[in-house]
Structures are given as structure tokens and as C-alpha cells.
Design a protein around this motif. Structure first.
Motif, mmCIF file in Angstrom:
data_model
loop_
_atom_site.group_PDB
_atom_site.id
_atom_site.type_symbol
_atom_site.label_atom_id
_atom_site.label_comp_id
_atom_site.label_asym_id
_atom_site.label_seq_id
_atom_site.Cartn_x
_atom_site.Cartn_y
_atom_site.Cartn_z
ATOM 1 N N UNK A 50 0.825 -1.207 0.000
ATOM 2 C CA UNK A 50 0.000 0.000 0.000
ATOM 3 C C UNK A 50 0.865 1.266 0.000
ATOM 4 N N UNK A 51 1.981 1.215 0.727
ATOM 5 C CA UNK A 51 2.876 2.373 0.741
ATOM 6 C C UNK A 51 3.472 2.616 -0.653
ATOM 7 N N UNK A 52 3.870 1.540 -1.321
ATOM 8 C CA UNK A 52 4.408 1.684 -2.672
ATOM 9 C C UNK A 52 3.350 2.258 -3.621
ATOM 10 N N UNK A 53 2.127 1.711 -3.551
ATOM 11 C CA UNK A 53 1.060 2.236 -4.390
ATOM 12 C C UNK A 53 0.778 3.695 -4.082
ATOM 13 N N UNK A 54 0.854 4.054 -2.782
ATOM 14 C CA UNK A 54 0.631 5.438 -2.398
ATOM 15 C C UNK A 54 1.700 6.347 -2.982
ATOM 16 N N UNK A 55 2.954 5.902 -2.941
ATOM 17 C CA UNK A 55 4.031 6.703 -3.521
ATOM 18 C C UNK A 55 3.833 6.876 -5.030
ATOM 19 N N UNK A 56 3.424 5.791 -5.699
ATOM 20 C CA UNK A 56 3.174 5.880 -7.136
ATOM 21 C C UNK A 56 2.024 6.827 -7.433
ATOM 22 N N UNK A 57 0.966 6.742 -6.607
ATOM 23 C CA UNK A 57 -0.176 7.638 -6.805
ATOM 24 C C UNK A 57 0.224 9.092 -6.598
#
Length: 307
Positions: A181-188
Motif C-alpha cells: 500500500x505504501x508503494x502504491x501510495x508513492x506511485x499515486x
């Protein structure tokens, strides 16, 4: 004392007179008290006749009662030896009878002592057998209790190990999900920043195009302006969509974080309850009877439980 009295009888009579002096009464009074013939008592004391042993033992009793003291054993043995010698010299048959009576008395005394010893030994044997029975029953009870506690302890230990393994696996899975989720958040966030920059750039181009249009640019520029406006509107739509996606990702991350914290808190409370249950069961249990005879490995095994 007459000169014709044998030496053995004279020695006995002399010893008897010394003992008789302890009564502090006359011969006639003593004879009356003991219901004996005064002449016979007088003959016993002057050596003309050897008295029966019962007379001498009776004299011991009267002297002890009068003086309040028991005759010493050596005095009694001395008189007994003197009486046997005097009896042997005066009448062998009576001497033989007396010797047999002495032996019978000794044998009877030994029999009484043996009976007393047998009774004491029997009581001691019964007491010890009863104690052995009690100890064996207690041993069986303690062994059964120890085995039951060991089974319960092993069951709890296995349960704790299984719970710990399950919690560890769940915690690792939650950590992996949080990282994703943190990785997806950074990508977002990166996509949102790119869209924002694109919007700013298009807005700048639109502003410049509007200025050129106002300055009398050609119709081509007007068409370009309209295309730029459409592109800017499309960019705004993309930016709004990315903002919504970012908001949704932030909400998912916050929900996941709350779920992880709630799960960890619940697992921590479960572990505390398990520790309290084990402590109550194996440490706080009150002693029963001679529970201090419990097996010495209990403390080691209890310390070995590490949820």
C-alpha cells in the motif's frame, strides 16, 4: 548369736539384722505387723534358722516403706547370695528348690520382657506399615497429579506455539500488505504531481494562447486555442481522477493501518490473557496437603513456557 550357728547362716543373720534395723521397731511388733510368729522371726535374725526368701523380700518392702528409700541393688544381691549359701549348707533340697524357683523367676522375667518387647515391636511395625501405606497413597496421588499437570502444560505449550506461529504469519502478511500500500501510495503521489505539473503547464499555454488571440492572432491560432482549451479540460479531468484515486488510496492506507493496530492490540491482549491463565494455573495454584513434595522439574518447565 550362738557359736554353733554355721558361718553361712551367721553371715546371713548379720546382714538381715542390719537391714531389720531400718524398720526401727521391735521383733514382736514387726511379727504382728507382718502376721508372722515372733519366735520364727527371732530365729531368722539370730541364724538358728534360714528364712525363706519371701521373708527377706517382705523385709525389703517394710524397710523401704519405713525409710522412704528403696534398697540399693547391690545390697539385695548380697543378701540373695548369702541366703543361697546359707540354704545350701543347711538344707540341700530346699536349696535346689530355691535355685529352680530362681530360674523360673528369671525365665518368667525374660518372658515378660520378651512379651513387652514383642508388643512394642508389633506396635512399631503396625505404625510403620500404616505410614508406608499413607506414603504410597500420597505418592500415587502426587504422581497422578504431576502427570495430569504435565499433560495440561504440554497442551497449553502446543496451543501457545500454534497461536504464536499463526500470529507471526498474520503479522508478516499484514506488513507485506502495508508495504504494498505504501508503494502504491508513492506511485499515486508521483502520478498526481505529474498531472498537477501538466495542468500548470497547459494552463500557462492556455493563458499565452488567450493573450495571442486577444492580440489579433490568426484563425489558426484560435483553432489552436480551442484545442488547447480542450486539452486543458482533459488534463483537469485526469488530474481530478488522480486526486480521487489518491484520496481513495490514502483512505485505504489509513484503514489498513487502523486494522493492523487493532489486530496487534488484540493479539497482545490475547497473549497477556494466556500468560495470566498459565500463571494462575501453574504458579498461583494453592498447595494441597503435602504439595511441597511436587516434582522438582515443575519450576524449570514453568520457566520454559515462553509464549
Amino acid at each position: 548369736m550362738s557359736d554353733d550357728v554355721p558361718d553361712e547362716a551367721a553371715q546371713l543373720a548379720k546382714a538381715l539384722r542390719e537391714v531389720f534395723a531400718g524398720t526401727k521397731i521391735s521383733v514382736r511388733r514387726y511379727a504382728t505387723r507382718t502376721h508372722r510368729n515372733a519366735g520364727a522371726v527371732s530365729r531368722y535374725l539370730n541364724g538358728t534358722r534360714v528364712p525363706p526368701w519371701e521373708f527377706i523380700t517382705e523385709l525389703f518392702t517394710e524397710v523401704s516403706r519405713e525409710t522412704g528409700n528403696t534398697l540399693k541393688p547391690e545390697v539385695v544381691e548380697h543378701l540373695k547370695a548369702a541366703h543361697r549359701k546359707a540354704l545350701k549348707s543347711s538344707n540341700r533340697r530346699l536349696h535346689e528348690v530355691q535355685i529352680l524357683q530362681d530360674r523360673l523367676e528369671d525365665a518368667d522375667l525374660q518372658a515378660q520382657q520378651a512379651g513387652i518387647r514383642e508388643k512394642v515391636l508389633l506396635e512399631g511395625l503396625q505404625t510403620r506399615e500404616h505410614r508406608i501405606s499413607q506414603l504410597e497413597s500420597r505418592h500415587v496421588e502426587l504422581t497422578s497429579r504431576w502427570e495430569r499437570d504435565a499433560r495440561e502444560r504440554d497442551s497449553l505449550k502446543a496451543e501457545l506455539q500454534l497461536a504464536s506461529t499463526s500470529q507471526t504469519e498474520e503479522l508478516e502478511q499484514l506488513k507485506i500488505e502495508v508495504n504494498q500500500l505504501r508503494q502504491e501510495l508513492e506511485e499515486a503521489r508521483e502520478l498526481s504531481e505529474q498531472a498537477e505539473r501538466k495542468c500548470q503547464r497547459l494552463e500557462q499555454q492556455l493563458s499565452e494562447a488567450e493573450e495571442r488571440a486577444q492580440a489579433g492572432q490568426e484563425a489558426r491560432e484560435a483553432s489552436s486555442l480551442e484545442a488547447a482549451q480542450q486539452e486543458a479540460e482533459s488534463a483537469r479531468n485526469v488530474a481530478d481522477k488522480l486526486r480521487r484515486q489518491l484520496h481513495d488510496l490514502l483512505a485505504q492506507q489509513e484503514s489498513a493501518r487502523a486494522s493492523v493496530e487493532e489486530t496487534l492490540q488484540r493479539k497482545q491482549e490475547a497473549r497477556e490473557e494466556k500468560r495470566a491463565e498459565i500463571a494462575q494455573k501453574f504458579i498461583g495454584r494453592p498447595p494441597r496437603g503435602e504439595r511441597r513434595l511436587a516434582h522438582p522439574s515443575h519450576d524449570q518447565e514453568r520457566r520454559g513456557i515462553n509464549p
